[in-house]
Each structure stands twice: as structure tokens, then as C-alpha cells.
Write a protein that holds these residues in place. Structure first.
Motif, PDB file in Angstrom:
ATOM      1  N   GLY A   1       0.819  -1.203   0.000  1.00 17.14           N
ATOM      2  CA  GLY A   1       0.000   0.000   0.000  1.00 17.14           C
ATOM      3  C   GLY A   1       0.857   1.260   0.000  1.00 17.14           C
ATOM      4  N   ARG A   2       0.371   2.283  -0.688  1.00 15.64           N
ATOM      5  CA  ARG A   2       1.094   3.562  -0.727  1.00 15.64           C
ATOM      6  C   ARG A   2       0.170   4.628  -1.275  1.00 15.64           C
ATOM      7  NH1 ARG A   2       3.192   4.605  -5.949  1.00 15.64           N
ATOM      8  NH2 ARG A   2       3.071   2.846  -7.386  1.00 15.64           N
ATOM      9  N   SER A   3       0.669   5.848  -1.404  1.00 14.72           N
ATOM     10  CA  SER A   3      -0.092   6.953  -1.975  1.00 14.72           C
ATOM     11  C   SER A   3       0.121   6.989  -3.480  1.00 14.72           C
ATOM     12  CB  SER A   3       0.362   8.276  -1.353  1.00 14.72           C
ATOM     13  OG  SER A   3       0.066   8.306   0.031  1.00 14.72           O
ATOM     14  N   VAL A   4      -0.981   7.107  -4.211  1.00 10.40           N
ATOM     15  CA  VAL A   4      -0.940   7.147  -5.669  1.00 10.40           C
ATOM     16  C   VAL A   4      -1.888   8.229  -6.171  1.00 10.40           C
ATOM     17  CG1 VAL A   4      -0.317   4.708  -5.907  1.00 10.40           C
ATOM     18  CG2 VAL A   4      -2.735   5.388  -5.883  1.00 10.40           C
TER      19      VAL A   4
ATOM     20  N   ASN B   1      -6.947   1.829 -12.584  1.00  7.02           N
ATOM     21  CA  ASN B   1      -7.810   3.012 -12.662  1.00  7.02           C
ATOM     22  C   ASN B   1      -8.338   3.407 -11.277  1.00  7.02           C
ATOM     23  OD1 ASN B   1      -9.267   5.108 -13.827  1.00  7.02           O
ATOM     24  ND2 ASN B   1     -11.019   3.798 -14.333  1.00  7.02           N
ATOM     25  N   LEU B   2      -7.433   3.581 -10.363  1.00  7.32           N
ATOM     26  CA  LEU B   2      -7.816   3.883  -8.986  1.00  7.32           C
ATOM     27  C   LEU B   2      -8.531   5.223  -8.888  1.00  7.32           C
ATOM     28  CD1 LEU B   2      -4.683   2.478  -7.207  1.00  7.32           C
ATOM     29  CD2 LEU B   2      -7.044   1.912  -6.582  1.00  7.32           C
ATOM     30  N   LYS B   3      -9.487   5.285  -7.963  1.00  7.60           N
ATOM     31  CA  LYS B   3     -10.273   6.480  -7.732  1.00  7.60           C
ATOM     32  C   LYS B   3     -10.083   6.929  -6.280  1.00  7.60           C
ATOM     33  CE  LYS B   3     -13.785   4.692 -10.900  1.00  7.60           C
ATOM     34  NZ  LYS B   3     -15.218   4.339 -11.069  1.00  7.60           N
TER      35      LYS B   3
ATOM     36  N   VAL C   1      -5.509   7.405  -2.498  1.00 11.26           N
ATOM     37  CA  VAL C   1      -5.603   7.838  -3.891  1.00 11.26           C
ATOM     38  C   VAL C   1      -5.960   9.319  -3.913  1.00 11.26           C
ATOM     39  CG1 VAL C   1      -6.653   7.429  -6.132  1.00 11.26           C
ATOM     40  CG2 VAL C   1      -6.407   5.540  -4.505  1.00 11.26           C
ATOM     41  N   SER C   2      -5.103  10.095  -4.525  1.00 10.16           N
ATOM     42  CA  SER C   2      -5.323  11.542  -4.622  1.00 10.16           C
ATOM     43  C   SER C   2      -5.907  11.877  -5.992  1.00 10.16           C
ATOM     44  CB  SER C   2      -4.011  12.290  -4.438  1.00 10.16           C
ATOM     45  OG  SER C   2      -3.445  11.991  -3.193  1.00 10.16           O
TER      46      SER C   2
END
Length: 127
Positions: A7-10, A88-90, A125-126
Motif C-alpha cells: 500500500g502507498r499513496s498514488v 484506474n484507482l479512484k 488515492v489523490s
């Protein structure tokens, strides 16, 4: 024991794969390959939400409508590993992602019938 990682910031639209590694045997004393596995997620202030599940053999899978067509669950029993590829992360996918194991067969397994849980890995997710 189940331990999640990856997991991380994307950014929105990105792809990310999280993993879950099993060690030892489950609470019932059975090996990893005997268990159906699932991914859940929990966002702050919200209930734990089912994301995807996979049969012990890996031959069949089930997804929440919110992720169907974007997420893919898979497993490698030879490595005692479970994966969740997220495309396609939201922003609304932001949550702690947890893996869980159950001996109960079929879909729609109640949360309380998952006997082993990991601690979770944070996905942010940003937009």
C-alpha cells in the motif's frame, strides 16, 4: 498469520498491486491452500467493506460491484501469497486494505466467518 504489503499513496488513474503473505497455518490448523481468501477495505468512519474473494483453487473469483472491471484478485498457493491488482484507482478507493481467510465455501461469506485477518495496508488515492 497474514501480512499485507504494497500500500502507498498514488494518483487517480494509477495502478497498484497489494499483496498478502501467509505464514504458518490458519486458526483451524489448515494450510494456506485450503482457505478461500478475500480482500476487504475500511475507510475512516466507515464499515469494513468486501472487495473481492477467490476460491481455494484460484479458479473462481467474486467482486464487489464498485471494483468489478478495475480490480483483479489472484493467488499463488506455492508461495502462500494473495494479490489484488487495482487499476484506474479512484479517490473513493482510499482505505486500509485487509486480507482474510475462511474455510467456508461459496460467495457472500459473512465477515465473522473469516477466521484469520491481516493488519492491513494503507492505500491513498489523490484526485
Amino acid at each position: 498469520q497474514l501480512v499485507e504489503s504494497g500500500g502507498r499513496s498514488v494518483q487517480a488513474g494509477d495502478t497498484l498491486t497489494v499483496s498478502c503473505t501467509a505464514s504458518g497455518r490458519g486458526v483451524s490448523g489448515r494450510p494456506f491452500e485450503d482457505y478461500a481468501m478475500a480482500w476487504f477495505r475500511q475507510a475512516p468512519g466507515k464499515d469494513r467493506e468486501f472487495v473481492a474473494a477467490i476460491a481455494w483453487s484460484g479458479r473462481s473469483t467474486n467482486y464487489a460491484d464498485s471494483v468489478k472491471g478495475r480490480f483483479t484478485i489472484s493467488r499463488d498457493n506455492s508461495k502462500s501469497q494473495l494479490y489484488l491488482q487495482m487499476n484506474n484507482l479512484k479517490a473513493e478507493d482510499t482505505a486500509v486494505y485487509l486480507c482474510a481467510a475462511t474455510l467456508t465455501r461459496g460467495w457472500g461469506v459473512p465477515v465473522h466467518e473469516y477466521e484469520t485477518w491481516g493488519q492491513g495496508t494503507q492505500v491513498t488515492v489523490s484526485s
